[in-house]
Design a protein around this motif. Structure first.
Motif: not given
Length: 230
Positions: A110-125
């Motif tokens: 599904p196209a949105d599978r990466l979106e929750p992980l982008r939130a974690f990446a932004e939390q890392i930054v």
């Protein structure tokens, strides 16, 4: 680093909270090798009973982070260069190929599978920019395990989780005084872009370089092009 600066995360089991807090401090080097920890002192510091602290310390002992000291408590163990190299070698065998494979199969998901992980990446930054190492490390675990889980291989996820749980990054504290923590944090967003673009070779190579920081920046050592290419 002192015990007074440690804080428990948001509610989970008390044992898990204590373990997560101490684990992050040991992984990052905030609690240095050789430091002595006692169950009564930690229980008083965290305002909990001795039982969850003792259980947490036994789990940290199992991970090799602490060792018992007779009639005294637990001592944070030294970081073995050889053990760290072996952990990194196994991770290099698993994680870069996994990201290469994920880039290839991602169009089928599904196209949105990466979106929750982008939130974690932004939390890392964000954690890197604030110098909040516990937040940085917690989001980092969720990010990488979340990406690996997209491949649908539970055994692979368990192996990666175990290897990451035993990896020490004692140079992270020193990185707070440079731009390097922010640079390594930004690699998570770059990895997501490579995956979304279907760049399998790029995702594999970035993951290889990212893990190589474990023996370089994250261990307090300089990095060379030759070392990153290994």
């Amino acid at each position: 680093m002192t015990l007074e600066s440690l804080r428990l995360p948001e509610p989970r089991s008390l044992r898990a909270q204590v373990e997560q807090t101490l684990s992050a401090a040991i992984i990052s080097g905030e609690l240095a090798p050789g430091e002595l920890l006692t169950v009564p002192t930690l229980a008083a510091r965290f305002d909990v009973s001795a039982t969850p602290v003792r259980e947490a310390m036994l789990e940290l002992e199992h991970r090799g982070f602490v060792e018992p000291v007779r009639n005294k408590g637990f001592r944070v163990t030294e970081v073995s260069d050889e053990a760290l190299r072996q952990l990194v070698a196994v991770r290099q065998l698993l994680e870069p190929p996994a990201m290469e494979q994920l880039a290839r199969v991602l169009p089928e998901l599904p196209a949105d599978r990466l979106e929750p992980l982008r939130a974690f990446a932004e939390q890392i930054v964000a954690g890197a920019s604030r110098g909040d190492l516990p937040a940085y490390l917690a989001a980092d675990v969720e990010f990488h395990l979340g990406l690996t889980a997209l491949l649908g291989n539970d055994l692979l996820v368990d192996l990666v989780r175990d290897l990451r749980s035993r990896t020490r990054l004692v140079g992270l504290v020193a990185m707070l005084e440079s731009d390097r923590l922010g640079e390594s944090a930004a690699e998570h967003l770059v990895l997501l872009d490579l995956l979304a673009a279907g760049d399998a070779a790029g995702a594999r190579d970035l993951m290889h370089r990212h893990i190589a920081h474990t023996l370089g920046w994250w261990a307090g050592n300089p990095e060379t092009a030759e070392a990153l290419a290994r």
